[in-house]
Write an enzyme that holds these catalytic residues in place. Structure first.
Site, short mmCIF file in Angstrom:
data_model
loop_
_atom_site.label_atom_id
_atom_site.label_comp_id
_atom_site.label_asym_id
_atom_site.label_seq_id
_atom_site.Cartn_x
_atom_site.Cartn_y
_atom_site.Cartn_z
N HIS A 33 0.85 -1.19 0.00
CA HIS A 33 0.00 0.00 0.00
C HIS A 33 0.88 1.24 0.00
O HIS A 33 1.85 1.31 0.76
CB HIS A 33 -0.93 0.00 1.22
CG HIS A 33 -2.04 -1.00 1.08
ND1 HIS A 33 -2.14 -1.82 -0.01
CD2 HIS A 33 -3.09 -1.29 1.87
CE1 HIS A 33 -3.21 -2.58 0.14
NE2 HIS A 33 -3.81 -2.28 1.27
N LYS A 75 -13.48 4.75 7.15
CA LYS A 75 -13.80 5.82 6.21
C LYS A 75 -15.31 5.92 6.02
O LYS A 75 -15.87 7.00 5.88
CB LYS A 75 -13.12 5.53 4.85
CG LYS A 75 -13.34 6.60 3.80
CD LYS A 75 -12.67 6.24 2.49
CE LYS A 75 -13.31 5.04 1.86
NZ LYS A 75 -13.68 5.19 0.47
#
Length: 930
Positions: free
Chosen positions: A145, A588
């Site tokens: 990532h 999120k």
């Protein structure tokens, strides 16, 4: 240097490194750079002591008067400072641990010694402790990532500084030797200054694979055997050598690098093929180095000691290989049996290595010597040597490098890591829909409801020839999806059956999403039913990411466990189901409180469900580096898992800056692995004794808090006008997207600026850069305040939860760290970047008010006067960075203004370089990026 108290020694190292950096800047930077760095540092330190609008304006004018090249050098100086501080802290923490061990004192919480003593003091018998050890699997998974800013070459330079620093502390040096060491450090800092820390080109996936391999070559191959030795020593020290406790090899490593294709168009089937060969190449190279060392060491003569009959039989059986394949004289090493055996092992491993390299180069000669058929055969030879040494009384010779190599081979096999493959569910649905559509008279799969889909998929999986496929007629997407499974089948045969870990399905919404993957695996020969019975050479891990998906986890997994076809395939693959939990997207989606609590509940539900169905279940925790993505200290995080859900096994992602922080130095890697493993052992006591009951009143309180927290978070992110504009304009997101730190795009869909499209990493990264760290705490203050009201008893209840419940304590401890890293006065400076200033001020006001509310409520519940009072070392570490972070943030705000407002493309590009460097530097300073 080792008589100085630890905190003083650290401060002295920081001052030394800073002074040497100053010398380098004085000699090798533009003339004004050192002066600018010092003035900015001193000026912003004054502002921390008390706000002074006149001084702030003067400092901003100084920043705004600097040209792009000077700003780049100033930023680079700050960035190197952070790297040197990180190195000094890591070095001093390691030396402090070694001093504790040397003094024979009680070791730190999370050490093997502390863990073993706790078990012994609690009356855990050697038999029960052994039983628990037999169930262990500790499985960190490295992912690519894009949150890592350090290049490999930079990591190597900091490693050299670490080693020289160690020498400064540990050795008695005369004046000349001391001067030499200081010159060594100065030289390395000078090299850092002359090395570009920002990548010129966006990394390819193969670059990311190499970056991942660095940690194995430079650190983990040394660290892993030492971890086992430390655990054995601790058990022996506490339980006694007579207890007979044996430590099995239970550490494994996974990777997503080269296998994670979710949203990354650059990970192709051939990329995965190359990645697994690169893994195989490295592990064989490292084994060969160690075999050659053993060859030099094990010079035992058969005239003096008698190897075991089993070992001599194996030498006799290998005679043809020695003469015919290797072309060796029968007389060579005839009286040195271990050297003879090791020479053959060297040749076999070399043949395996040549075969991998030939395939990587696109050529393959089947007439080449075969080498080892599998890692099992290699291990069998190592066991023969070990047992034979024991046979003639040389157990001590077997206990050193040979035992280390056995541990390595048991851990890494011929595959190094278990590569997980990841793809989004929609890609499988599209492929299966097309395959059904291409069959004569087949129904329209997409029109089916869930029940019909499961029936159609089960039927196709059980069928000996489910589809007639002409690959040339398929769409490129479907063809590529099928090729991934074909690569898995081919590589398993070529390198190792243990090569692949799980096939992870992101955005798993239904049971059919898992069965679709099983059908695609069936077409590649990885699963299905033959004339005898069911077979399954693939394991599927559904990933539950959003709040809605976490709420549906019981329904989806329950349906799968009850499906006869899936149940049969699961049994054929070992009857273990892995379930992955997505910390990032759920946070999120619904905010930190709702995310954390839904994850907690989901774990309890799925483990209970698996237990009811007689299935072993392992949870895979998709944690990021930051608190907003599930990060935080590993030891505490494992202990904070729900009661009776850690059954000896844990799998968790390690990514971005966490990899270099935890695994770049073998000394730190040993410590970090120890913390994780001791946490796993403690959390797995439910395997040998009844676990404590959950406090239902605590669960009820968390239900309420999560509901309030989600309400506050969604009100801000989904109902506040202009909120996404604020995020895009008041954080450096446009720069993050251009930073060459990962091969993956920052958005799932390029033109889509919605909250759903943006990836969780840049979401957290952007808020961290602008010093708001919002995803890690927003809604917590509102939730506590609303729950408490003016009821003193409710406050007492929350305080009790903080003291007694590891989950709640870890949640609020991580919140404190995030609040400490946030700086609302700096966030206000970013707010001025918004086009609609009035709207941005209003949104900033909401964020600031919630920050203050959360600060007050968390300190009240924890019973503290200031943030992170309970972790003073970490508090000092973060404060140490602030003196350089403050000017950096203000430099970044100025750069964003210039970059965004410049109309001429050429001049705009000038400001991009220092802007990207500022993102790198702030990430290094905060030690958490995304």
């Amino acid at each position: 240097m080792n008589d100085v108290p630890q905190d003083q020694a650290l401060e002295r190292d920081v001052q030394l490194f800073t002074a040497l950096l100053g010398e380098v800047l004085r000699e090798h930077s533009r003339k004004r750079v050192l002066v600018i760095v010092e003035r900015l540092r001193e000026g912003f330190m004054q502002l921390r002591e008390g706000d002074d609008p006149e001084l702030r304006e003067k400092l901003m004018k100084r920043i705004e008067g600097l040209d792009a090249q000077t700003l780049s050098e100033v930023i680079r100086a700050f960035n190197i400072y952070f790297g040197l501080v990180n190195t000094a802290e890591e070095l001093n923490a390691y030396l402090a641990r070694m001093d504790l061990i040397s003094a024979g004192q009680r070791l730190w919480v999370g050490s093997f010694d502390e863990m073993a003593r706790r078990f012994k003091d609690d009356g855990v018998s050697p038999e029960n402790f052994q039983s628990l050890l037999e169930h262990l699997i500790y499985l960190p998974v490295f992912t690519a990532h894009p949150t890592e800013a350090k290049r490999r070459t930079t990591l190597e330079t900091f490693r050299r500084i670490f080693l020289v620093g160690q020498d400064l502390h540990r050795s008695k040096l005369n004046d000349e030797e001391l001067e030499d060491r200081l010159q060594d450090i100065l030289t390395q800092i000078q090299i850092l200054w002359k090395t570009d820390e920002v990548r010129i080109h966006k990394p390819q996936v193969t670059d990311e694979v190499r970056q991942g391999l660095y940690f194995f070559r430079e650190s983990l191959f040394e660290a892993v055997p030492r971890v086992y030795r430390f655990l054995e020593k601790a058990v022996r020290r506490v339980y006694g050598a007579q207890s007979g406790i044996r430590v099995p090899s239970f550490i494994r490593f996974g990777s997503w690098i080269g296998g994670d294709r979710d949203g990354n168009p650059f990970v192709k089937p051939e990329t995965t093929e190359l990645a697994v060969r690169m893994h195989g190449e490295l592990v064989l190279e490292l084994y060969l180095e160690r075999i050659r060392k053993l060859h030099r060491m094990l010079s035992h003569a058969s005239s003096i000691c008698q190897p075991s009959p089993a070992f001599m039989d194996s030498l006799d059986a290998d005679e043809d290989y020695w003469v015919d394949t290797m072309g060796q004289s029968l007389r060579r090493y005839v009286h040195e049996p271990y050297r003879r055996k090791l020479a053959m092992m060297d040749h076999r491993l070399g043949a395996n290595l040549k075969r991998i390299r030939a395939r990587m180069a696109g050529r393959y000669d089947p007439t080449q010597p075969a080498g080892y058929a599998s890692e099992r055969d290699f291990l069998a030879d190592l066991y023969l040597i070990r047992d034979s040494l024991h046979h003639h009384g040389d157990a001590n010779a077997a206990a050193g490098p040979l035992q280390d190599l056995i541990r390595l081979a048991e851990t890494f096999g011929f595959h190094l890591v278990h590569l997980d493959i990841r793809q989004e569910s929609i890609r499988h649905t599209e492929a299966v829909t097309e395959l059904f559509a291409r069959q004569a008279g087949a129904p329209f799969y997409q029109a089916f409801d869930e029940e019909q889909r499961l029936m159609a998929l089960a039927e196709a999986i059980a069928h000996p020839h489910p589809f007639v496929i002409d690959k040339a007629t398929l769409t490129p997407e479907t063809r590529e999806t099928l090729e991934v499974f074909e690569v898995m089948a081919r590589m398993r045969a070529e390198i190792s059956e243990s090569l692949f870990g799980q096939y992870v399905i992101s955005m798993t919404h239904y049971a059919s999403h898992v069965m679709e993957v099983m059908l695609l695996a069936r077409l590649a020969g990885l699963a299905g039913k033959d004339c005898r019975d069911w077979f399954c050479k693939i394991q599927v891990s559904p990933l539950f990411e959003t709040i809605d998906d976490l709420n549906r986890i019981g329904e989806v997994m329950g349906r799968l466990f009850k499906d006869p076809t899936y149940s049969a395939l699961l049994k054929a693959s070992g009857n273990q189901q892995e379930v992955m939990l997505g910390y990032s997207d759920s946070c999120k989606d619904g905010g930190i409180l709702a995310s954390s609590w839904r994850l907690y509940e989901a774990q309890r539900r799925v483990i209970q469900l698996a237990d009811d169905e007689g299935v072993s279940c392992r949870l895979f925790h998709g944690r990021g580096g930051t608190v907003g993505r599930g990060g935080g200290p590993t030891h505490e995080a494992i202990l904070a898992q729900p009661t009776d859900t850690v059954h000896g096994q844990i799998k968790l992602t390690e990514q971005g800056e966490v990899l270099s922080y935890r695994y770049a130095n073998p000394e730190t890697a040993r410590y970090e692995l120890t913390l994780g493993i001791s946490g796993l052992i403690k959390a797995s006591r439910c395997l040998i004794e009844p676990p404590p009951e959950d406090r239902k009143d605590y669960l009820g309180v968390m239900d309420e808090l999560a509901r309030y927290g989600e309400e506050a978070y969604r009100k801000l992110t989904q109902e506040t006008e202009g909120f996404l504009d604020y995020f895009y304009e008041c954080t450096p997101l446009d720069g993050i997207a251009l930073l060459n730190i990962g091969s993956r795009p920052s958005h799932r869909k390029k033109a889509d600026r919605s909250l759903k499209s943006i990836r969780a990493i840049p979401w957290v990264f952007g808020w961290a850069q602008s010093r708001q760290t919002l995803p890690a705490w927003f809604g917590i203050g509102y939730a506590i305040e609303r729950y408490r009201g003016n009821d003193l008893e409710r406050l007492v209840k929350l305080q009790k939860m903080y003291q007694e419940w590891p989950y709640f304590r870890a949640l609020l401890s991580n919140t404190q760290m995030s609040l400490f890293k946030a700086e609302m006065h700096i966030a206000r400076a970013y707010a001025r970047l918004a086009e609609n200033r009035e709207q941005a001020e209003a949104i900033y006001g909401i964020i600031e008010a919630e920050y203050e509310r959360t600060l007050v409520q968390v300190l009240n519940v924890a019973g503290l006067r200031g943030l992170m009072e309970e972790t003073p070392d970490l508090q000092r570490s973060l404060a140490r960075r602030n003196i350089y972070l403050d000017p950096l943030n203000h430099i970044q705000v100025s750069l964003l203004e210039r970059y965004r407002n410049e109309r001429e493309e050429e001049k705009r590009e000038e400001w991009l370089d220092p802007l990207l460097r500022s993102i790198n530097a702030i990430a290094a300073g905060m030690r958490n990026t995304g």
